[in-house]
Design a protein around this motif. Structure first.
Motif, PDB file in Angstrom:
ATOM      1  N   THR A 221      -1.120 -36.798  26.034  1.00  0.00           N
ATOM      2  CA  THR A 221      -0.211 -35.638  26.895  1.00  0.00           C
ATOM      3  C   THR A 221      -1.390 -35.027  26.106  1.00  0.00           C
ATOM      4  O   THR A 221      -0.795 -33.903  25.738  1.00  0.00           O
ATOM      5  N   ARG A 222      -2.193 -35.093  25.510  1.00  0.00           N
ATOM      6  CA  ARG A 222      -3.155 -34.196  24.855  1.00  0.00           C
ATOM      7  C   ARG A 222      -3.897 -33.136  25.265  1.00  0.00           C
ATOM      8  O   ARG A 222      -3.328 -32.314  24.820  1.00  0.00           O
ATOM      9  N   GLN A 223      -3.908 -32.839  26.371  1.00  0.00           N
ATOM     10  CA  GLN A 223      -4.040 -31.869  27.718  1.00  0.00           C
ATOM     11  C   GLN A 223      -2.741 -30.923  27.580  1.00  0.00           C
ATOM     12  O   GLN A 223      -3.064 -29.399  26.346  1.00  0.00           O
ATOM     13  N   PRO A 224      -1.124 -31.137  27.969  1.00  0.00           N
ATOM     14  CA  PRO A 224      -0.406 -29.712  27.292  1.00  0.00           C
ATOM     15  C   PRO A 224      -0.019 -29.861  25.827  1.00  0.00           C
ATOM     16  O   PRO A 224       0.188 -28.402  25.895  1.00  0.00           O
ATOM     17  N   LEU A 225      -0.257 -30.714  25.095  1.00  0.00           N
ATOM     18  CA  LEU A 225       0.109 -30.116  24.025  1.00  0.00           C
ATOM     19  C   LEU A 225      -1.084 -29.610  23.442  1.00  0.00           C
ATOM     20  O   LEU A 225      -0.948 -28.474  22.654  1.00  0.00           O
ATOM     21  N   ALA A 226      -2.084 -29.718  22.943  1.00  0.00           N
ATOM     22  CA  ALA A 226      -3.422 -28.593  23.181  1.00  0.00           C
ATOM     23  C   ALA A 226      -3.078 -27.260  24.136  1.00  0.00           C
ATOM     24  O   ALA A 226      -3.665 -26.054  22.996  1.00  0.00           O
ATOM     25  N   ALA A 227      -3.118 -27.169  25.088  1.00  0.00           N
ATOM     26  CA  ALA A 227      -2.478 -26.051  25.677  1.00  0.00           C
ATOM     27  C   ALA A 227      -1.947 -25.311  25.425  1.00  0.00           C
ATOM     28  O   ALA A 227      -1.605 -24.212  24.752  1.00  0.00           O
ATOM     29  N   ALA A 284      -4.814 -29.825  36.239  1.00  0.00           N
ATOM     30  CA  ALA A 284      -5.728 -27.992  37.451  1.00  0.00           C
ATOM     31  C   ALA A 284      -4.863 -27.064  36.608  1.00  0.00           C
ATOM     32  O   ALA A 284      -5.526 -25.955  36.502  1.00  0.00           O
ATOM     33  N   ARG A 285      -3.853 -26.727  37.190  1.00  0.00           N
ATOM     34  CA  ARG A 285      -3.471 -25.306  36.904  1.00  0.00           C
ATOM     35  C   ARG A 285      -3.041 -25.254  36.009  1.00  0.00           C
ATOM     36  O   ARG A 285      -3.151 -23.809  35.204  1.00  0.00           O
ATOM     37  N   LEU A 286      -2.924 -26.379  34.969  1.00  0.00           N
ATOM     38  CA  LEU A 286      -2.154 -25.684  33.551  1.00  0.00           C
ATOM     39  C   LEU A 286      -4.635 -25.279  33.134  1.00  0.00           C
ATOM     40  O   LEU A 286      -4.416 -25.097  31.435  1.00  0.00           O
ATOM     41  N   ALA A 287      -5.384 -25.910  33.067  1.00  0.00           N
ATOM     42  CA  ALA A 287      -6.848 -25.762  32.758  1.00  0.00           C
ATOM     43  C   ALA A 287      -7.001 -24.883  33.386  1.00  0.00           C
ATOM     44  O   ALA A 287      -7.247 -24.056  33.122  1.00  0.00           O
ATOM     45  N   LEU A 315      -1.339  -8.191  30.821  1.00  0.00           N
ATOM     46  CA  LEU A 315      -2.082  -9.313  31.994  1.00  0.00           C
ATOM     47  C   LEU A 315      -2.133 -10.694  30.983  1.00  0.00           C
ATOM     48  O   LEU A 315      -1.674 -11.601  31.475  1.00  0.00           O
ATOM     49  N   ALA A 316      -2.411 -10.669  29.642  1.00  0.00           N
ATOM     50  CA  ALA A 316      -1.726 -12.053  29.362  1.00  0.00           C
ATOM     51  C   ALA A 316      -0.734 -12.548  29.132  1.00  0.00           C
ATOM     52  O   ALA A 316      -0.404 -13.599  29.502  1.00  0.00           O
ATOM     53  N   GLY A 317      -0.349 -11.663  29.585  1.00  0.00           N
ATOM     54  CA  GLY A 317       1.312 -12.497  29.421  1.00  0.00           C
ATOM     55  C   GLY A 317       2.130 -12.796  30.286  1.00  0.00           C
ATOM     56  O   GLY A 317       2.885 -13.096  30.407  1.00  0.00           O
ATOM     57  N   LEU A 318       0.893 -12.518  32.027  1.00  0.00           N
ATOM     58  CA  LEU A 318       1.515 -12.830  32.728  1.00  0.00           C
ATOM     59  C   LEU A 318       1.155 -14.441  33.001  1.00  0.00           C
ATOM     60  O   LEU A 318       1.910 -14.950  34.025  1.00  0.00           O
ATOM     61  N   THR A 319       0.613 -14.840  31.699  1.00  0.00           N
ATOM     62  CA  THR A 319       0.051 -16.245  31.820  1.00  0.00           C
ATOM     63  C   THR A 319       0.935 -16.672  31.007  1.00  0.00           C
ATOM     64  O   THR A 319       0.686 -18.625  30.519  1.00  0.00           O
ATOM     65  N   VAL A 320       1.695 -16.485  29.841  1.00  0.00           N
ATOM     66  CA  VAL A 320       1.860 -17.109  28.667  1.00  0.00           C
ATOM     67  C   VAL A 320       3.283 -17.538  29.303  1.00  0.00           C
ATOM     68  O   VAL A 320       2.613 -18.985  28.955  1.00  0.00           O
ATOM     69  N   ALA A 321       4.344 -17.790  29.444  1.00  0.00           N
ATOM     70  CA  ALA A 321       5.269 -18.723  30.440  1.00  0.00           C
ATOM     71  C   ALA A 321       5.071 -19.295  31.418  1.00  0.00           C
ATOM     72  O   ALA A 321       5.693 -21.049  31.043  1.00  0.00           O
ATOM     73  N   PRO A 322       4.209 -19.152  32.425  1.00  0.00           N
ATOM     74  CA  PRO A 322       3.305 -20.736  33.057  1.00  0.00           C
ATOM     75  C   PRO A 322       2.879 -21.574  32.562  1.00  0.00           C
ATOM     76  O   PRO A 322       3.106 -22.263  32.936  1.00  0.00           O
ATOM     77  N   THR A 323       2.202 -20.877  31.628  1.00  0.00           N
ATOM     78  CA  THR A 323       1.328 -21.587  30.909  1.00  0.00           C
ATOM     79  C   THR A 323       2.413 -23.176  30.039  1.00  0.00           C
ATOM     80  O   THR A 323       1.950 -24.275  29.928  1.00  0.00           O
ATOM     81  N   LEU A 324       3.279 -22.075  29.077  1.00  0.00           N
ATOM     82  CA  LEU A 324       4.621 -23.335  28.478  1.00  0.00           C
ATOM     83  C   LEU A 324       5.131 -24.298  29.403  1.00  0.00           C
ATOM     84  O   LEU A 324       5.357 -25.133  29.275  1.00  0.00           O
ATOM     85  N   ALA A 385      -8.901 -26.013  24.244  1.00  0.00           N
ATOM     86  CA  ALA A 385      -7.970 -26.320  24.453  1.00  0.00           C
ATOM     87  C   ALA A 385      -8.888 -26.945  25.989  1.00  0.00           C
ATOM     88  O   ALA A 385      -7.893 -28.949  26.425  1.00  0.00           O
ATOM     89  N   LEU A 386      -9.642 -26.130  26.336  1.00  0.00           N
ATOM     90  CA  LEU A 386     -10.124 -27.086  28.338  1.00  0.00           C
ATOM     91  C   LEU A 386     -10.596 -28.286  27.804  1.00  0.00           C
ATOM     92  O   LEU A 386     -10.562 -29.352  28.991  1.00  0.00           O
ATOM     93  N   THR A 387     -11.006 -28.331  26.575  1.00  0.00           N
ATOM     94  CA  THR A 387     -12.260 -29.972  26.334  1.00  0.00           C
ATOM     95  C   THR A 387     -10.966 -31.356  26.856  1.00  0.00           C
ATOM     96  O   THR A 387     -11.308 -31.800  27.384  1.00  0.00           O
ATOM     97  N   ALA A 388     -10.165 -30.481  25.809  1.00  0.00           N
ATOM     98  CA  ALA A 388      -8.438 -32.101  25.775  1.00  0.00           C
ATOM     99  C   ALA A 388      -8.577 -31.675  27.819  1.00  0.00           C
ATOM    100  O   ALA A 388      -8.258 -32.996  28.063  1.00  0.00           O
ATOM    101  N   ALA A 389      -8.535 -30.564  28.614  1.00  0.00           N
ATOM    102  CA  ALA A 389      -7.727 -30.998  30.053  1.00  0.00           C
ATOM    103  C   ALA A 389      -9.112 -31.722  30.738  1.00  0.00           C
ATOM    104  O   ALA A 389      -8.786 -32.930  31.293  1.00  0.00           O
TER     105      ALA A 389
END
Length: 419
Positions: A221-227, A284-287, A315-324, A385-389
């Protein structure tokens, strides 16, 4: 309508689960500010209040996966009530100790650590129950989106309620009492809404198996944890830097508008994420979301005025809840039955740890570097975090786990301490 938010709430047991969870989690929005005000009033020191809240947060982050593991092993109905009772009792102790000055400061610190240890993992438990209630990927994505947006709003309304209580009664410790009542009532209702013992889809493994699989779970789960850690770090740094920005423009109070637009953007983004069907995999979507979050944070360095900073924050907020939301969904999928609550707690722990580290580093850099450069640097954890992705994408074909949700039909599923 078959795949709408209404359908999610019409699922048997969904409204009861959601309502109980919201009541309990509102406590986590009310308690922090109430406790800061109460400790400051009792000790006469903001520094002491800050150290106490740091210990409260750190103890909660460190113990969170252990508490979640107990829920996975014994089931919410058995594990949650003792935690809620212990947490409520400690909160009442803190309220009594800060009602008037005079209690030794080390005693307050000990109570704060105990509160962090007992705090029940209501967020991870709720998301694990969504997975049990909604096997359909599209509905589960909508449930997670709704849950994340509701949680964001709780951390806006909670401090407002704390402020109202403090202003109306001149007793901020009363807000801590309210928090104790909320968490005990909500947690007991949540525990009563689930089956006895672990749910069939979450039957826990033995403690030996749990220990042997812990590192594999973290690696998987390193990708979602890093994100999640990157999102926490970016938001923690931006929150402090926004205050610095407002102060340097002589409008410190207006920083609230920046926070409000960020929260509003997050809510809109989360609802849109859940409403649409997606063909891209969750990885892919998380990346993509992590990249967009980093780009939006970097853009804040170009804002010359507070209104423009607020606009870019939205604008940044638009990505916060989707990322989490995507991080929670992907972690849930990769963890599998028996470890869902614990894996969700790791996402929370990474987000909270990232937020603390981001705030601390931003405070150090703000006095040494130009503010625009500090805002650019706030975006670097998300880029890292993209490195983990990329590592996760390379490992996916041979890890024995599905790489994402179905690619057709319903589509691929996708501030404050979260507990």
């Amino acid at each position: 309508m078959s795949s709408s938010y209404v359908t999610v709430l019409r699922t048997p047991g969904a409204v009861r689960l959601f309502g109980a969870a919201l009541i309990g989690r509102l406590s986590y929005g009310v308690v922090p500010l109430s406790l800061v005000l109460a400790v400051t009033g009792a000790t006469g020191s903001y520094a002491r209040a800050g150290w106490l809240m740091a210990l409260f947060s750190i103890s909660g982050v460190l113990i969170s996966p252990l508490r979640a593991g107990l829920v996975d092993r014994h089931g919410p109905r058995r594990a949650l009530p003792p935690m809620a009772a212990g947490y409520a009792l400690v909160l009442l102790g803190l309220a009594a100790a800060t009602w008037r000055p005079g209690v030794p400061y080390p005693a307050l610190l000990a109570l704060a650590v105990a509160a962090g240890v007992f705090a029940p993992p209501l967020g991870p438990v709720t998301r694990a129950r969504w997975s049990a209630l909604l096997p359909d990927p599209g509905l589960r994505r909508r449930a997670y989106s709704l849950d994340t947006v509701a949680e964001e709003l709780l951390y806006v309304t909670g401090p407002l309620l704390s402020g109202v209580i403090a202003a109306a009664t001149a007793r901020p410790a009363l807000g801590v009492v309210v928090g104790a009542v909320l968490v005990l009532g909500g947690t007991l209702a949540l525990a009563a809404s689930v089956h006895d013992g672990p749910a069939p889809t979450e039957a826990g493994s033995t403690s030996t198996e749990d220990r042997s699989s812990s590192w594999r779970l973290l690696a998987r789960t390193r990708q979602p944890l890093a994100a999640a850690a990157a999102a926490g770090a970016g938001l923690g740094a931006f929150g402090l830097l926004a205050v610095v920005f407002a102060q340097r423009h002589g409008r410190t109070a207006d920083v609230a508008w920046v926070e409000a637009t960020l929260a509003a953007g997050s809510a809109i983004g989360g609802l849109v994420l859940g409403a649409l069907d997606w063909r891209a995999s969750a990885q892919a979507r998380l990346a993509v979301l992590t990249t967009a979050f980093a780009g939006a944070l970097a853009l804040t360095s170009l804002a010359p005025t507070l209104p423009l900073l607020a606009a870019v924050a939205a604008l940044a907020g638009l990505t916060v809840a989707p990322t989490l939301t995507t991080a929670y969904l992907l972690t849930d999928e990769l963890a599998g039955p028996g470890r869902r609550t614990r894996a969700g707690a790791w996402v929370n722990a990474c987000f909270n740890a990232g937020g603390s580290a981001g705030t601390a580093l931003a405070g150090l850099l703000a006095d040494r570097l130009a503010l625009p450069l500090c805002l650019v640097l706030a975006a670097t954890p998300a880029l890292a975090a993209l490195t983990a992705a990329r590592g996760r994408a390379a490992a996916a074909p041979g890890d024995g786990r599905p790489s994402g949700e179905p690619s057709a039909g319903a589509g691929a599923g996708v501030a404050e301490s979260r507990r």
